[in-house]
Write a protein that holds these residues in place. Structure first.
Motif, PDB file in Angstrom:
ATOM      1  N   GLY A   1       0.808  -1.220   0.054  1.00  0.00           N
ATOM      2  CA  GLY A   1       0.004   0.532   0.266  1.00  0.00           C
ATOM      3  C   GLY A   1       1.035   1.384  -0.188  1.00  0.00           C
ATOM      4  O   GLY A   1       0.083   2.506  -0.142  1.00  0.00           O
ATOM      5  N   ASP A   2       1.698   1.298   0.098  1.00  0.00           N
ATOM      6  CA  ASP A   2       2.778   2.528   0.396  1.00  0.00           C
ATOM      7  C   ASP A   2       3.200   3.075  -0.998  1.00  0.00           C
ATOM      8  O   ASP A   2       3.202   2.253  -2.002  1.00  0.00           O
ATOM      9  CB  ASP A   2       4.399   2.161   0.582  1.00  0.00           C
ATOM     10  CG  ASP A   2       4.479   1.581   1.697  1.00  0.00           C
ATOM     11  OD1 ASP A   2       3.368   1.950   2.842  1.00  0.00           O
ATOM     12  OD2 ASP A   2       5.727   1.113   2.608  1.00  0.00           O
ATOM     13  N   GLU A   3       3.121   4.603  -1.094  1.00  0.00           N
ATOM     14  CA  GLU A   3       2.852   5.229  -2.153  1.00  0.00           C
ATOM     15  C   GLU A   3       4.361   5.211  -3.314  1.00  0.00           C
ATOM     16  O   GLU A   3       4.972   5.146  -2.435  1.00  0.00           O
ATOM     17  CB  GLU A   3       2.345   6.317  -2.599  1.00  0.00           C
ATOM     18  CG  GLU A   3       1.439   6.997  -3.968  1.00  0.00           C
ATOM     19  CD  GLU A   3       1.434   8.213  -3.767  1.00  0.00           C
ATOM     20  OE1 GLU A   3       1.837   9.635  -3.412  1.00  0.00           O
ATOM     21  OE2 GLU A   3       0.500   8.332  -3.595  1.00  0.00           O
ATOM     22  N   VAL A   4       4.461   4.970  -4.214  1.00  0.00           N
ATOM     23  CA  VAL A   4       5.785   4.901  -4.908  1.00  0.00           C
ATOM     24  C   VAL A   4       6.186   5.822  -6.066  1.00  0.00           C
ATOM     25  O   VAL A   4       4.758   5.907  -7.164  1.00  0.00           O
ATOM     26  CB  VAL A   4       6.721   3.521  -5.398  1.00  0.00           C
ATOM     27  CG1 VAL A   4       6.470   2.714  -4.237  1.00  0.00           C
ATOM     28  CG2 VAL A   4       5.313   2.801  -6.112  1.00  0.00           C
ATOM     29  N   THR A   5       6.963   6.155  -7.142  1.00  0.00           N
ATOM     30  CA  THR A   5       6.609   6.429  -8.131  1.00  0.00           C
ATOM     31  C   THR A   5       7.234   5.880  -8.688  1.00  0.00           C
ATOM     32  O   THR A   5       8.717   5.337  -8.489  1.00  0.00           O
ATOM     33  CB  THR A   5       7.387   8.304  -8.191  1.00  0.00           C
ATOM     34  OG1 THR A   5       7.297   8.928  -7.368  1.00  0.00           O
ATOM     35  CG2 THR A   5       7.439   8.701  -9.288  1.00  0.00           C
ATOM     36  N   VAL A   6       7.146   5.666 -10.097  1.00  0.00           N
ATOM     37  CA  VAL A   6       7.209   4.766 -11.314  1.00  0.00           C
ATOM     38  C   VAL A   6       8.026   5.905 -12.472  1.00  0.00           C
ATOM     39  O   VAL A   6       7.596   6.465 -12.815  1.00  0.00           O
ATOM     40  CB  VAL A   6       7.039   3.072 -11.578  1.00  0.00           C
ATOM     41  CG1 VAL A   6       7.606   2.515 -12.629  1.00  0.00           C
ATOM     42  CG2 VAL A   6       6.737   2.734 -10.610  1.00  0.00           C
ATOM     43  N   ASN A   7       9.175   5.352 -12.889  1.00  0.00           N
ATOM     44  CA  ASN A   7       9.728   6.087 -14.216  1.00  0.00           C
ATOM     45  C   ASN A   7      10.051   4.900 -15.374  1.00  0.00           C
ATOM     46  O   ASN A   7      11.004   4.382 -14.770  1.00  0.00           O
ATOM     47  CB  ASN A   7      10.974   6.494 -13.373  1.00  0.00           C
ATOM     48  CG  ASN A   7      10.402   7.673 -12.662  1.00  0.00           C
ATOM     49  OD1 ASN A   7       9.952   8.623 -12.923  1.00  0.00           O
ATOM     50  ND2 ASN A   7      11.860   7.879 -10.924  1.00  0.00           N
ATOM     51  N   PHE A   8       9.862   5.422 -16.763  1.00  0.00           N
ATOM     52  CA  PHE A   8      10.376   4.641 -17.617  1.00  0.00           C
ATOM     53  C   PHE A   8      11.688   5.365 -18.636  1.00  0.00           C
ATOM     54  O   PHE A   8      11.213   6.170 -19.161  1.00  0.00           O
ATOM     55  CB  PHE A   8       9.260   4.375 -18.443  1.00  0.00           C
ATOM     56  CG  PHE A   8       7.838   3.738 -17.465  1.00  0.00           C
ATOM     57  CD1 PHE A   8       7.922   1.865 -17.076  1.00  0.00           C
ATOM     58  CD2 PHE A   8       6.790   4.140 -16.824  1.00  0.00           C
ATOM     59  CE1 PHE A   8       6.976   1.687 -16.483  1.00  0.00           C
ATOM     60  CE2 PHE A   8       5.854   3.423 -15.905  1.00  0.00           C
ATOM     61  CZ  PHE A   8       6.280   2.103 -15.746  1.00  0.00           C
ATOM     62  N   PRO A   9      12.517   5.096 -18.146  1.00  0.00           N
ATOM     63  CA  PRO A   9      13.531   5.612 -19.149  1.00  0.00           C
ATOM     64  C   PRO A   9      13.608   5.987 -20.218  1.00  0.00           C
ATOM     65  O   PRO A   9      14.061   6.645 -20.732  1.00  0.00           O
ATOM     66  CB  PRO A   9      15.031   5.409 -18.439  1.00  0.00           C
ATOM     67  CG  PRO A   9      14.703   4.847 -17.421  1.00  0.00           C
ATOM     68  CD  PRO A   9      13.501   3.966 -16.720  1.00  0.00           C
TER      69      PRO A   9
ATOM     70  N   LEU B   1      10.448   5.039 -21.996  1.00  0.00           N
ATOM     71  CA  LEU B   1       9.677   6.018 -22.386  1.00  0.00           C
ATOM     72  C   LEU B   1       9.705   7.082 -22.104  1.00  0.00           C
ATOM     73  O   LEU B   1       8.299   8.706 -22.945  1.00  0.00           O
ATOM     74  CB  LEU B   1       8.164   5.734 -22.167  1.00  0.00           C
ATOM     75  CG  LEU B   1       8.179   4.061 -22.526  1.00  0.00           C
ATOM     76  CD1 LEU B   1       6.892   3.815 -21.383  1.00  0.00           C
ATOM     77  CD2 LEU B   1       7.834   3.358 -23.922  1.00  0.00           C
ATOM     78  N   ASP B   2      10.138   7.805 -21.687  1.00  0.00           N
ATOM     79  CA  ASP B   2      10.357   9.232 -20.434  1.00  0.00           C
ATOM     80  C   ASP B   2       8.670   9.340 -20.288  1.00  0.00           C
ATOM     81  O   ASP B   2       7.957  10.715 -20.218  1.00  0.00           O
ATOM     82  CB  ASP B   2      11.059  10.337 -21.965  1.00  0.00           C
ATOM     83  CG  ASP B   2      11.103  11.507 -20.777  1.00  0.00           C
ATOM     84  OD1 ASP B   2      11.474  11.712 -19.982  1.00  0.00           O
ATOM     85  OD2 ASP B   2      11.082  12.979 -22.171  1.00  0.00           O
ATOM     86  N   LYS B   3       8.546   8.459 -19.319  1.00  0.00           N
ATOM     87  CA  LYS B   3       7.318   8.545 -18.619  1.00  0.00           C
ATOM     88  C   LYS B   3       7.487   8.385 -16.863  1.00  0.00           C
ATOM     89  O   LYS B   3       8.312   7.494 -16.996  1.00  0.00           O
ATOM     90  CB  LYS B   3       6.458   8.133 -19.499  1.00  0.00           C
ATOM     91  CG  LYS B   3       4.865   8.325 -19.041  1.00  0.00           C
ATOM     92  CD  LYS B   3       3.825   6.836 -19.398  1.00  0.00           C
ATOM     93  CE  LYS B   3       3.123   7.534 -18.959  1.00  0.00           C
ATOM     94  NZ  LYS B   3       1.906   6.064 -19.677  1.00  0.00           N
ATOM     95  N   SER B   4       7.110   8.737 -16.548  1.00  0.00           N
ATOM     96  CA  SER B   4       6.168   8.693 -15.448  1.00  0.00           C
ATOM     97  C   SER B   4       4.791   8.747 -14.424  1.00  0.00           C
ATOM     98  O   SER B   4       4.076   9.026 -15.177  1.00  0.00           O
ATOM     99  CB  SER B   4       7.380   9.739 -13.862  1.00  0.00           C
ATOM    100  OG  SER B   4       8.447   9.770 -14.301  1.00  0.00           O
ATOM    101  N   LEU B   5       4.419   7.984 -13.936  1.00  0.00           N
ATOM    102  CA  LEU B   5       3.582   7.635 -12.892  1.00  0.00           C
ATOM    103  C   LEU B   5       3.669   7.141 -11.517  1.00  0.00           C
ATOM    104  O   LEU B   5       4.423   7.117 -11.030  1.00  0.00           O
ATOM    105  CB  LEU B   5       2.662   6.909 -13.795  1.00  0.00           C
ATOM    106  CG  LEU B   5       3.257   5.070 -13.587  1.00  0.00           C
ATOM    107  CD1 LEU B   5       2.917   4.406 -12.673  1.00  0.00           C
ATOM    108  CD2 LEU B   5       2.702   4.499 -14.841  1.00  0.00           C
ATOM    109  N   THR B   6       2.736   7.385 -10.926  1.00  0.00           N
ATOM    110  CA  THR B   6       2.836   6.822  -9.128  1.00  0.00           C
ATOM    111  C   THR B   6       1.415   6.271  -8.974  1.00  0.00           C
ATOM    112  O   THR B   6       0.659   5.549  -9.944  1.00  0.00           O
ATOM    113  CB  THR B   6       1.728   7.884  -8.362  1.00  0.00           C
ATOM    114  OG1 THR B   6       2.297   9.606  -8.960  1.00  0.00           O
ATOM    115  CG2 THR B   6       1.860   7.895  -6.552  1.00  0.00           C
ATOM    116  N   SER B   7       2.001   4.901  -8.502  1.00  0.00           N
ATOM    117  CA  SER B   7       1.391   3.777  -8.460  1.00  0.00           C
ATOM    118  C   SER B   7       1.452   3.233  -6.079  1.00  0.00           C
ATOM    119  O   SER B   7       2.257   4.201  -5.561  1.00  0.00           O
ATOM    120  CB  SER B   7       1.878   2.554  -9.173  1.00  0.00           C
ATOM    121  OG  SER B   7       1.379   1.297  -8.891  1.00  0.00           O
TER     122      SER B   7
END
Length: 387
Positions: free
Chosen positions: A243-251, A253-259
């Motif tokens: 359940g901890d919130e993290v940030t995921v980066n896709f180098p 794709l130059d894209k980030s999202l929160t999960s």
């Protein structure tokens, strides 16, 4: 002859000039280094003299207005988080290799690499002529057995005939029903269908090839049930929770999202001393593929009431780390060294474990020129963290 002589003299002159320039450059560099050393030495001498003068005459610099102009920042408790980057990969629960369930010759392939298919769509089918013939034979026998069972049951209901004949007819009828169901199940194995909607990634079998049970035939992928998996060093045990919130980066794709973290492994891999971490992929993208590199930024430390200072303000001498704060000396605002013990550092901010208290005022500009008991002139307070 004269031209050759002039050319030779010109080349010699150019070489001499180059040598002279190089010597001159090295000399200037050496001179600059010497001046820098001298400047540092003079600066220390100036500070020492200032301190001696202030001890004799505290107002010596006030008369001329020679004070150190500084900006300040009050110390207030704030939330501090330390995060780490964890290398992971995108995985899919809909990334399967379809295999043969029965032996037979591959008659036709209905979908090749890149084809998008729907759940239940026919992908391949095997030669099932023998099964089909067996099914037709059993159906014929079943029709006869059903008629016999119906007649025997009708007679038995009227108390006519023996019970054995009735039970034999019933058993034969039910046995043929089960046999037909078994043959139909085997026939279904000859028709390989998509277990879910997705895309054909790879076709390994060829038309006309003899398929064996368990033989890989086709890879089917789908991006509707993807997640990220990563291996984390055992030193971070207990730092992350479901359940901890993290940030995921896709180098790529130059894209980030929160999960959020969906699961934390309970077993340590003895080969590399890591445990597994799984993160949900709430947002789907056509460009996200299995094994795509992902970098998870996760919080491994939080202090809800920490003393935090900009890292650039922290200096070090022979006694350890310190920052300059505003102090009082006979009613004057002066620079004071505050000896500090450091905690964690993240993105230009450092947690101070000991040495500063709420209400202390940091010097955020001019601190490089400050010394112990330097008289200050506060030009402005700093509203933010000083970054």
């Amino acid at each position: 002859m004269k031209y050759t002589t002039y050319l030779t003299l010109g080349m010699l002159a150019a070489m001499a000039a180059c040598g002279s320039n190089e010597d001159s450059l090295e000399g200037k560099k050496a001179e600059l280094a010497g001046l820098r050393e001298e400047l540092v030495s003079k600066k220390e001498e100036i500070r020492a003299l200032e301190q001696e003068i202030l001890k004799i005459d505290p107002d010596a610099f006030n008369a001329s207005g020679n004070r150190l102009n500084v900006a300040t920042l009050p110390v207030n408790p704030t939330e501090f988080q330390h995060k780490i980057d964890i290398r992971g990969e995108v995985q899919s629960r809909k990334n399967v290799m379809l295999s043969g369930e029965m032996m037979g010759r591959l008659l036709e392939i209905h979908a090749y690499e890149g084809a998008r298919v729907k759940k239940g769509q026919l992908l391949m089918h095997l030669d099932a002529e023998q099964l089909e013939n067996s099914i037709a034979e059993v159906k014929t026998s079943l029709e006869f057995a059903e008629k016999m069972y119906t007649k025997r049951k009708s007679l038995w209901d009227k108390n006519v005939g023996s019970e054995v004949q009735y039970l034999e007819a019933k058993n034969n009828f039910e046995s043929l029903q089960r046999k037909l169901a078994t043959l139909n199940s085997q026939l279904d194995m000859a028709y390989i269908k998509a277990p879910f909607s997705g895309q054909v990634d790879q076709v390994l079998a060829k038309t006309g090839e003899i398929v064996q049970p368990g033989m890989p035939l086709m890879r089917l992928t789908g991006n509707s049930d993807m997640y990220i998996t990563a291996e984390v060093s055992e030193r971070y045990l207990g730092k992350f929770h479901r359940g901890d919130e993290v940030t995921v980066n896709f180098p790529s794709l130059d894209k980030s999202l929160t999960s959020t973290i969906s699961s934390v492994g309970q077993v340590i891999n003895k080969n590399n001393r890591t445990f597994s971490l799984e993160v949900k992929l709430k947002e789907m993208d056509e460009l996200m593929k299995p094994n795509l590199l992902a970098v998870i930024e996760a919080t491994d430390y939080t202090n809800d009431s920490a003393v935090v200072v900009p890292t650039k303000l922290i200096q070090k001498d022979n006694e350890g780390h310190f920052v300059f704060i505003v102090g009082k000396d006979e009613g004057k605002e002066v620079a004071k060294k505050a000896r500090v013990e450091l905690g964690k550092t993240f993105r230009g901010q450092t947690e101070i474990a000991t040495g500063l208290e709420t209400g202390d005022v940091l010097i955020t500009e001019g601190y490089r020129d400050a010394a112990e008991n330097t008289i200050l002139s506060i030009i402005r307070p700093t509203a933010d963290s000083g970054e």
